[in-house]
Design a protein around this motif. Sequence first.
Motif, PDB file in Angstrom:
ATOM      1  N   ALA A   1      -1.241 -12.697  -9.531  1.00 11.62           N
ATOM      2  CA  ALA A   1      -0.241 -13.370  -8.693  1.00 11.62           C
ATOM      3  C   ALA A   1      -0.625 -13.279  -7.219  1.00 11.62           C
ATOM      4  O   ALA A   1      -0.507 -14.259  -6.477  1.00 11.62           O
ATOM      5  N   LEU A   2      -1.116 -12.106  -6.794  1.00 14.16           N
ATOM      6  CA  LEU A   2      -1.473 -11.920  -5.380  1.00 14.16           C
ATOM      7  C   LEU A   2      -2.696 -12.754  -4.996  1.00 14.16           C
ATOM      8  O   LEU A   2      -2.779 -13.290  -3.896  1.00 14.16           O
ATOM      9  N   ARG A   3      -3.631 -12.880  -5.939  1.00 17.42           N
ATOM     10  CA  ARG A   3      -4.803 -13.722  -5.666  1.00 17.42           C
ATOM     11  C   ARG A   3      -4.378 -15.158  -5.477  1.00 17.42           C
ATOM     12  O   ARG A   3      -4.858 -15.846  -4.588  1.00 17.42           O
ATOM     13  N   GLU A   4      -3.474 -15.564  -6.343  1.00 10.69           N
ATOM     14  CA  GLU A   4      -3.015 -16.950  -6.280  1.00 10.69           C
ATOM     15  C   GLU A   4      -2.317 -17.228  -4.932  1.00 10.69           C
ATOM     16  O   GLU A   4      -2.365 -18.330  -4.408  1.00 10.69           O
ATOM     17  N   MET A   5      -1.700 -16.179  -4.364  1.00  8.10           N
ATOM     18  CA  MET A   5      -1.067 -16.325  -3.034  1.00  8.10           C
ATOM     19  C   MET A   5      -2.084 -16.217  -1.907  1.00  8.10           C
ATOM     20  O   MET A   5      -1.719 -16.234  -0.742  1.00  8.10           O
ATOM     21  N   GLN A   6      -3.330 -16.003  -2.236  1.00 10.26           N
ATOM     22  CA  GLN A   6      -4.419 -15.831  -1.274  1.00 10.26           C
ATOM     23  C   GLN A   6      -4.231 -14.619  -0.360  1.00 10.26           C
ATOM     24  O   GLN A   6      -4.535 -14.656   0.827  1.00 10.26           O
ATOM     25  N   CYS A   7      -3.681 -13.580  -0.958  1.00  7.66           N
ATOM     26  CA  CYS A   7      -3.580 -12.315  -0.230  1.00  7.66           C
ATOM     27  C   CYS A   7      -4.953 -11.635  -0.367  1.00  7.66           C
ATOM     28  O   CYS A   7      -5.472 -11.494  -1.456  1.00  7.66           O
ATOM     29  N   GLU A   8      -5.556 -11.256   0.773  1.00  2.65           N
ATOM     30  CA  GLU A   8      -6.959 -10.799   0.757  1.00  2.65           C
ATOM     31  C   GLU A   8      -7.161  -9.405   0.156  1.00  2.65           C
ATOM     32  O   GLU A   8      -8.101  -9.170  -0.586  1.00  2.65           O
ATOM     33  N   PHE A   9      -6.266  -8.471   0.558  1.00  2.00           N
ATOM     34  CA  PHE A   9      -6.510  -7.073   0.218  1.00  2.00           C
ATOM     35  C   PHE A   9      -5.373  -6.483  -0.602  1.00  2.00           C
ATOM     36  O   PHE A   9      -4.225  -6.943  -0.511  1.00  2.00           O
ATOM     37  N   GLY A  10      -5.706  -5.443  -1.355  1.00  2.00           N
ATOM     38  CA  GLY A  10      -4.672  -4.735  -2.098  1.00  2.00           C
ATOM     39  C   GLY A  10      -4.945  -3.242  -2.110  1.00  2.00           C
ATOM     40  O   GLY A  10      -6.092  -2.789  -1.981  1.00  2.00           O
ATOM     41  N   GLN A  11      -3.890  -2.472  -2.239  1.00  2.00           N
ATOM     42  CA  GLN A  11      -4.050  -1.035  -2.442  1.00  2.00           C
ATOM     43  C   GLN A  11      -2.897  -0.560  -3.314  1.00  2.00           C
ATOM     44  O   GLN A  11      -1.817  -1.155  -3.302  1.00  2.00           O
ATOM     45  N   GLY A  12      -3.148   0.459  -4.083  1.00  2.64           N
ATOM     46  CA  GLY A  12      -2.077   0.950  -4.948  1.00  2.64           C
ATOM     47  C   GLY A  12      -2.655   1.821  -6.048  1.00  2.64           C
ATOM     48  O   GLY A  12      -3.889   1.911  -6.205  1.00  2.64           O
ATOM     49  N   TYR A  13      -1.757   2.457  -6.787  1.00  7.64           N
ATOM     50  CA  TYR A  13      -2.192   3.397  -7.818  1.00  7.64           C
ATOM     51  C   TYR A  13      -3.088   2.741  -8.869  1.00  7.64           C
ATOM     52  O   TYR A  13      -3.887   3.403  -9.505  1.00  7.64           O
ATOM     53  N   HIS A  14      -2.924   1.430  -9.069  1.00  9.29           N
ATOM     54  CA  HIS A  14      -3.792   0.760 -10.044  1.00  9.29           C
ATOM     55  C   HIS A  14      -5.262   0.949  -9.666  1.00  9.29           C
ATOM     56  O   HIS A  14      -6.112   1.159 -10.532  1.00  9.29           O
ATOM     57  N   TYR A  15      -5.566   0.871  -8.403  1.00  6.14           N
ATOM     58  CA  TYR A  15      -6.952   1.072  -7.951  1.00  6.14           C
ATOM     59  C   TYR A  15      -7.240   2.556  -7.788  1.00  6.14           C
ATOM     60  O   TYR A  15      -8.197   3.080  -8.321  1.00  6.14           O
ATOM     61  N   SER A  16      -6.381   3.198  -7.014  1.00  5.85           N
ATOM     62  CA  SER A  16      -6.541   4.645  -6.839  1.00  5.85           C
ATOM     63  C   SER A  16      -5.360   5.204  -6.060  1.00  5.85           C
ATOM     64  O   SER A  16      -4.846   4.556  -5.155  1.00  5.85           O
ATOM     65  N   LYS A  17      -4.966   6.408  -6.422  1.00  2.51           N
ATOM     66  CA  LYS A  17      -4.019   7.149  -5.582  1.00  2.51           C
ATOM     67  C   LYS A  17      -4.773   7.601  -4.335  1.00  2.51           C
ATOM     68  O   LYS A  17      -6.009   7.602  -4.327  1.00  2.51           O
ATOM     69  N   PRO A  18      -4.063   8.035  -3.292  1.00  7.67           N
ATOM     70  CA  PRO A  18      -4.772   8.640  -2.167  1.00  7.67           C
ATOM     71  C   PRO A  18      -5.551   9.865  -2.667  1.00  7.67           C
ATOM     72  O   PRO A  18      -5.063  10.588  -3.525  1.00  7.67           O
ATOM     73  N   ARG A  19      -6.747  10.072  -2.156  1.00 12.42           N
ATOM     74  CA  ARG A  19      -7.624  11.153  -2.618  1.00 12.42           C
ATOM     75  C   ARG A  19      -8.069  12.015  -1.447  1.00 12.42           C
ATOM     76  O   ARG A  19      -8.220  11.501  -0.342  1.00 12.42           O
TER      77      ARG A  19
END
Length: 403
Positions: free
Chosen positions: A367-385
């Motif tokens: 959905a975010l790609r379709e909105m052309q939002c460039e960047f993402g962050q969140g637990y799906h990728y990684s928690k803060p480390r």
Amino acid sequence: MKNHWVREHFAAGQVIFNEGDIGQDAYLIEHGKINITSQRGEQIKILATIDQGDLFGEIALIDNMTRTASAIAAEDATLIRISRDLVVSKLKHADPLLSHILQIIVDRYRAALGATQQSGEIRSEDGLHKLRDYAVNQIKIAQNLSDALTNSEFELHYQPVVYLDDGRLGGFEALIRWNQPNVGFISPLGFIGVAEDCGLIVPIGRWVLSTALSALTQFQSAMDRLHPNQAPLFMSINVSARQLQEFGEIDELSALIRASGIDPARIKLEVTESALIEHPETAVLALRQLKELGVLLAIDDFGTGYSSLSYLSMFPLDTLKIDQSFVATMLESEGSMRITRAIAGLARDLGMNCIAEGIEHAGDIAALREMQCEFGQGYHYSKPRNHASLLEYIELHGAGRQA
Ligand code: C2E
Ligand code: CA
Ligand code: CA
């Protein structure tokens, strides 16, 4: 100066003040016992019996509050009466940090009183205890915070920010943690507010900036070694309103950025909407000065403030960060989906890029790609480390990851 430091004697059974009176003084018990009582209909209930060294009626020091209980001498007693004027005048001459901390606590106490009073909760002993615990806890945090920097108790964690189109690593957001001895890790939500109120956020913020920049240098060299020929990584750093308002602070931050030797275009400073609208005139000057250095500016938690959109054009912003409350609920709530889409569209129209935060599910990404939002962050990728764990992430996913 008028002598506010008055000693008074009360005979057993004598009333010191009545429930419902307007109070100006608190009392310290030098000698004797006092009953704190409350009248319910015909019945008088003893809430507490207190003695030597105890303080009572202290809410009067905070405001022209009506007494929430009566105080009656249980036996002959000597009390030291402490007037609000005394406290106010002492505060004026106290160490500025101490008086500032106390002032904040008083303000919070007052705000909490307002809230609990409306709900009627203040009438109960339980409500008073809650207030007291809260105030005491704030004092403790402020005291411990001032030692935390010197004792190196802060740590930065880093959360990867990825390109949504192909899962490549774009950069990181630095997030502070407080590793307090005998307590463990404390979330920034538990102490940044206090640090802002008492001004400690200014030295803490400098430490965050210089630590995050030196980490970026190390992460970049790991990246260059393990995955050469990728675009340079960026570091996002949270900046509080207070840091933008402090005289001369922008010069300090600029000096740290120059000393790091990092291309300023790889440094992204995140400020919240509320930081911009509290004192827009100083904020706009501070941000312009930072912008002249060449750093990037992001507006954090976008959509959660109370501002009008007109201010957006006042500030030299590069990035809108869509608040996680919208992203997290976007797939279940049509409203959140629409808001997320509208913010992404607004960013595009204003020539900014956008970061969606709080991506927890792979399903959000399409959905975010379709909105052309460039960047993402969140637990799906990684928690803060932490630093070491982030280096492992670079090793595994530095060249991109499956989305
Ligand atoms: P923020 O800037 O909005 O940071 C994002 C917060 O969301 C972080 O919480 C992060 O751990 C959390 N988060 C990231 N991905 C997800 C996800 O997928 N799901 C959920 N539920 N949460 C996610 P954290 O680290 O507790 O930080 C809280 C806030 O504290 C930050 O919110 C920021 O406002 C403040 N903060 C953190 N570090 C600093 C700092 O160095 N300076 C200042 N001034 N504020 C800071
Ligand atoms: Ca942030
Ligand atoms: Ca945020």
